[in-house]
Design a protein around this motif. Structure first.
Motif, PDB file in Angstrom:
ATOM      1  N   PRO A  48     -30.829  15.115  20.525  1.00 51.22           N
ATOM      2  CA  PRO A  48     -29.497  15.376  20.785  1.00 51.22           C
ATOM      3  C   PRO A  48     -29.259  16.780  21.026  1.00 51.22           C
ATOM      4  CG  PRO A  48     -30.208  14.720  18.413  1.00 51.22           C
ATOM      5  CD  PRO A  48     -31.510  14.566  19.187  1.00 51.22           C
ATOM      6  N   ILE A  49     -28.290  17.021  21.808  1.00 51.79           N
ATOM      7  CA  ILE A  49     -27.803  18.380  21.916  1.00 51.79           C
ATOM      8  C   ILE A  49     -26.962  18.743  21.014  1.00 51.79           C
ATOM      9  CG2 ILE A  49     -26.819  19.844  23.668  1.00 51.79           C
ATOM     10  CD1 ILE A  49     -27.851  17.931  25.756  1.00 51.79           C
ATOM     11  N   GLU A  50     -27.420  19.835  20.012  1.00 51.19           N
ATOM     12  CA  GLU A  50     -26.563  19.906  18.899  1.00 51.19           C
ATOM     13  C   GLU A  50     -26.062  21.632  19.036  1.00 51.19           C
ATOM     14  OE1 GLU A  50     -31.006  20.118  17.385  1.00 51.19           O
ATOM     15  OE2 GLU A  50     -29.252  21.375  16.483  1.00 51.19           O
ATOM     16  N   ILE A  51     -24.911  21.621  20.050  1.00 50.47           N
ATOM     17  CA  ILE A  51     -24.241  22.787  20.360  1.00 50.47           C
ATOM     18  C   ILE A  51     -23.070  22.800  19.679  1.00 50.47           C
ATOM     19  CG2 ILE A  51     -23.892  24.790  21.775  1.00 50.47           C
ATOM     20  CD1 ILE A  51     -25.921  23.420  23.730  1.00 50.47           C
ATOM     21  N   ASN A  52     -22.324  23.766  18.987  1.00 50.13           N
ATOM     22  CA  ASN A  52     -21.075  23.933  18.483  1.00 50.13           C
ATOM     23  C   ASN A  52     -20.363  24.905  19.346  1.00 50.13           C
ATOM     24  OD1 ASN A  52     -18.559  23.627  17.410  1.00 50.13           O
ATOM     25  ND2 ASN A  52     -19.281  23.975  15.396  1.00 50.13           N
ATOM     26  N   LEU A  53     -19.543  24.371  20.289  1.00 51.60           N
ATOM     27  CA  LEU A  53     -18.626  25.322  21.118  1.00 51.60           C
ATOM     28  C   LEU A  53     -17.415  25.492  20.714  1.00 51.60           C
ATOM     29  CD1 LEU A  53     -20.045  24.327  24.669  1.00 51.60           C
ATOM     30  CD2 LEU A  53     -20.842  26.208  23.334  1.00 51.60           C
ATOM     31  N   ASN A  54     -17.146  25.027  19.526  1.00 50.44           N
ATOM     32  CA  ASN A  54     -15.706  25.181  18.973  1.00 50.44           C
ATOM     33  C   ASN A  54     -15.761  25.489  17.607  1.00 50.44           C
ATOM     34  OD1 ASN A  54     -13.738  24.419  21.001  1.00 50.44           O
ATOM     35  ND2 ASN A  54     -15.085  22.654  21.085  1.00 50.44           N
ATOM     36  N   ILE A  55     -16.198  26.857  17.147  1.00 49.41           N
ATOM     37  CA  ILE A  55     -16.540  27.232  15.933  1.00 49.41           C
ATOM     38  C   ILE A  55     -15.036  27.846  15.570  1.00 49.41           C
ATOM     39  CG2 ILE A  55     -17.639  28.930  14.485  1.00 49.41           C
ATOM     40  CD1 ILE A  55     -19.846  28.463  16.386  1.00 49.41           C
TER      41      ILE A  55
ATOM     42  N   LYS B 106     -30.795  34.262  30.892  1.00 49.73           N
ATOM     43  CA  LYS B 106     -29.938  33.158  30.895  1.00 49.73           C
ATOM     44  C   LYS B 106     -29.027  33.165  29.707  1.00 49.73           C
ATOM     45  CE  LYS B 106     -31.154  30.600  34.687  1.00 49.73           C
ATOM     46  NZ  LYS B 106     -30.372  30.597  35.844  1.00 49.73           N
ATOM     47  N   TYR B 107     -27.853  32.855  29.868  1.00 53.14           N
ATOM     48  CA  TYR B 107     -26.794  32.874  28.719  1.00 53.14           C
ATOM     49  C   TYR B 107     -25.875  31.550  29.154  1.00 53.14           C
ATOM     50  CZ  TYR B 107     -23.013  35.142  31.195  1.00 53.14           C
ATOM     51  OH  TYR B 107     -22.270  35.571  31.878  1.00 53.14           O
ATOM     52  N   MET B 108     -25.341  30.989  27.863  1.00 51.12           N
ATOM     53  CA  MET B 108     -24.382  29.939  28.125  1.00 51.12           C
ATOM     54  C   MET B 108     -23.072  30.302  27.955  1.00 51.12           C
ATOM     55  SD  MET B 108     -24.260  26.279  25.792  1.00 51.12           S
ATOM     56  CE  MET B 108     -25.905  25.600  26.411  1.00 51.12           C
ATOM     57  N   ASP B 109     -22.033  30.226  28.880  1.00 53.75           N
ATOM     58  CA  ASP B 109     -20.877  30.553  28.816  1.00 53.75           C
ATOM     59  C   ASP B 109     -20.089  29.619  27.852  1.00 53.75           C
ATOM     60  OD1 ASP B 109     -19.762  29.222  32.065  1.00 53.75           O
ATOM     61  OD2 ASP B 109     -19.926  28.140  30.195  1.00 53.75           O
ATOM     62  N   PRO B 110     -18.871  30.093  27.480  1.00 61.22           N
ATOM     63  CA  PRO B 110     -17.900  29.351  26.447  1.00 61.22           C
ATOM     64  C   PRO B 110     -17.528  27.747  27.030  1.00 61.22           C
ATOM     65  CG  PRO B 110     -17.026  31.479  26.819  1.00 61.22           C
ATOM     66  CD  PRO B 110     -18.105  31.078  28.011  1.00 61.22           C
ATOM     67  N   ALA B 111     -17.854  27.551  28.167  1.00 61.01           N
ATOM     68  CA  ALA B 111     -17.633  26.135  28.778  1.00 61.01           C
ATOM     69  C   ALA B 111     -18.959  25.326  28.518  1.00 61.01           C
ATOM     70  CB  ALA B 111     -17.229  26.075  30.169  1.00 61.01           C
ATOM     71  N   GLY B 112     -20.129  25.845  28.252  1.00 65.46           N
ATOM     72  CA  GLY B 112     -21.310  25.221  28.143  1.00 65.46           C
ATOM     73  C   GLY B 112     -22.082  25.131  29.332  1.00 65.46           C
ATOM     74  N   ALA B 113     -21.955  26.095  30.210  1.00 68.45           N
ATOM     75  CA  ALA B 113     -22.696  26.136  31.513  1.00 68.45           C
ATOM     76  C   ALA B 113     -23.544  27.228  31.502  1.00 68.45           C
ATOM     77  CB  ALA B 113     -21.921  26.243  32.590  1.00 68.45           C
ATOM     78  N   TRP B 114     -24.760  27.187  31.978  1.00 63.03           N
ATOM     79  CA  TRP B 114     -25.913  28.344  31.752  1.00 63.03           C
ATOM     80  C   TRP B 114     -25.610  29.289  33.108  1.00 63.03           C
ATOM     81  CZ3 TRP B 114     -28.487  29.197  28.121  1.00 63.03           C
ATOM     82  CH2 TRP B 114     -29.299  28.120  27.211  1.00 63.03           C
ATOM     83  N   ARG B 124     -18.072  35.542  27.996  1.00 60.48           N
ATOM     84  CA  ARG B 124     -18.059  35.265  26.497  1.00 60.48           C
ATOM     85  C   ARG B 124     -16.834  34.903  26.016  1.00 60.48           C
ATOM     86  NH1 ARG B 124     -20.025  40.168  23.123  1.00 60.48           N
ATOM     87  NH2 ARG B 124     -18.164  41.058  24.161  1.00 60.48           N
ATOM     88  N   ASP B 125     -16.640  34.281  24.987  1.00 58.52           N
ATOM     89  CA  ASP B 125     -15.564  33.867  24.061  1.00 58.52           C
ATOM     90  C   ASP B 125     -14.564  34.944  23.938  1.00 58.52           C
ATOM     91  OD1 ASP B 125     -13.637  33.461  21.745  1.00 58.52           O
ATOM     92  OD2 ASP B 125     -14.478  31.405  21.730  1.00 58.52           O
ATOM     93  N   PRO B 126     -13.264  34.879  24.225  1.00 61.37           N
ATOM     94  CA  PRO B 126     -12.399  36.049  24.285  1.00 61.37           C
ATOM     95  C   PRO B 126     -12.459  36.743  22.730  1.00 61.37           C
ATOM     96  CG  PRO B 126     -11.113  34.125  25.121  1.00 61.37           C
ATOM     97  CD  PRO B 126     -12.577  33.805  24.842  1.00 61.37           C
ATOM     98  N   LYS B 127     -12.751  36.054  21.589  1.00 63.33           N
ATOM     99  CA  LYS B 127     -12.958  36.728  20.539  1.00 63.33           C
ATOM    100  C   LYS B 127     -14.039  37.705  20.168  1.00 63.33           C
ATOM    101  CE  LYS B 127     -12.342  32.887  18.108  1.00 63.33           C
ATOM    102  NZ  LYS B 127     -11.643  31.887  18.866  1.00 63.33           N
ATOM    103  N   CYS B 128     -14.991  37.522  21.122  1.00 65.37           N
ATOM    104  CA  CYS B 128     -16.052  38.325  20.975  1.00 65.37           C
ATOM    105  C   CYS B 128     -15.765  40.060  21.379  1.00 65.37           C
ATOM    106  CB  CYS B 128     -17.183  38.022  22.008  1.00 65.37           C
ATOM    107  SG  CYS B 128     -18.068  36.504  21.748  1.00 65.37           S
ATOM    108  N   ILE B 129     -16.361  40.756  20.412  1.00 61.38           N
ATOM    109  CA  ILE B 129     -15.840  42.303  20.803  1.00 61.38           C
ATOM    110  C   ILE B 129     -16.994  43.060  21.325  1.00 61.38           C
ATOM    111  CG2 ILE B 129     -14.177  42.385  19.137  1.00 61.38           C
ATOM    112  CD1 ILE B 129     -15.952  43.529  17.138  1.00 61.38           C
TER     113      ILE B 129
END
Lengths: 80, 129
Positions: A48-55, B106-114, B124-129
């Motif tokens: 299962p893909i366990e990524i939390n994108l809403n921390i 590679k990195y994943m963006d806040p929407a979950g896309a590579w 990145r998330d706007p909260k990242c500094i």
């Protein structure tokens, strides 16, 4: 389609029914084939893909933790 | 060279090189991990963990899982010692890790896309500094 004999005249009688029976067999054969082969295959991910994108984190906390994070990464460079 | 002599020389060289470059030479990335990063087979996720990009071999997946276990331990230790949740420590690390990706990685963006890191700033998330 109506059967035609050599003279070009159309024979009456069973030809329509013949065509329908043939079509019926054809549909039946396809239906049986589809159920037999079980054609739908889905490759599910094996984990299962366990990524939390809403921390839940505030901007203030990000500021507070950022220096620690940088230090952690530098001190454990092999895993980062 | 004796054991003691060798140890001394290694220590001397390490100190010299560390002083010169300021690099964490003692803890370089495993070559397989470095290769997987360069090839874009694994990438940085916003939660601070390593993600596997698409379908990869068992070896790559196992390697990423092993690294993530170690990262989780690091975040957990940090949270217990210095406060915050494991997830928050991971998030802030993730901000930094994505910022530190090299072009081509590679990195994943806040929407979950590579995404593939270019020369500009990563998404990145706007909260990242």
């Amino acid at each position: 389609m109506n059967a035609m004999n050599r003279g070009g005249a159309v024979s009456p009688g069973n030809t329509d029914r013949e065509a329908k029976v043939r079509t019926g067999w054809a549909i039946g054969a396809v239906a049986v084939g589809m159920t037999l082969c079980g054609c739908v295959t889905v490759n599910a991910p094996d984990k299962p893909i366990e990524i939390n994108l809403n921390i839940k984190i505030t901007q203030e906390v990000v500021y507070r933790f950022d220096g620690d994070a940088k230090r952690l990464i530098e001190e454990n460079a092999d895993i980062f | 060279m004796s054991n003691r002599g060798r140890t001394f020389t290694t220590a001397l060289l390490s100190v010299a090189l560390l002083g010169a470059g300021g690099m964490a030479l003692a803890q370089a990335r495993d070559p397989a991990y470095a290769a997987a990063r360069s090839a874009g087979q694994v990438g940085e996720r916003p939660d601070g963990y390593l993600g596997v990009v698409g379908n990869q071999s068992d070896a790559i997946r196992d390697m990423a899982a092993d690294i993530n276990l170690k990262r989780k331990k690091a975040y957990t230790d940090q949270a217990q010692a210095e406060g915050g949740t494991v997830e928050q420590r991971g998030f802030v690390a993730g901000c930094n890790l994505i910022a530190r990706t090299s072009a081509g990685e590679k990195y994943m963006d806040p929407a979950g896309a590579w995404q593939t890191r270019g020369s500009g700033a990563p998404i990145r998330d706007p909260k990242c500094i």
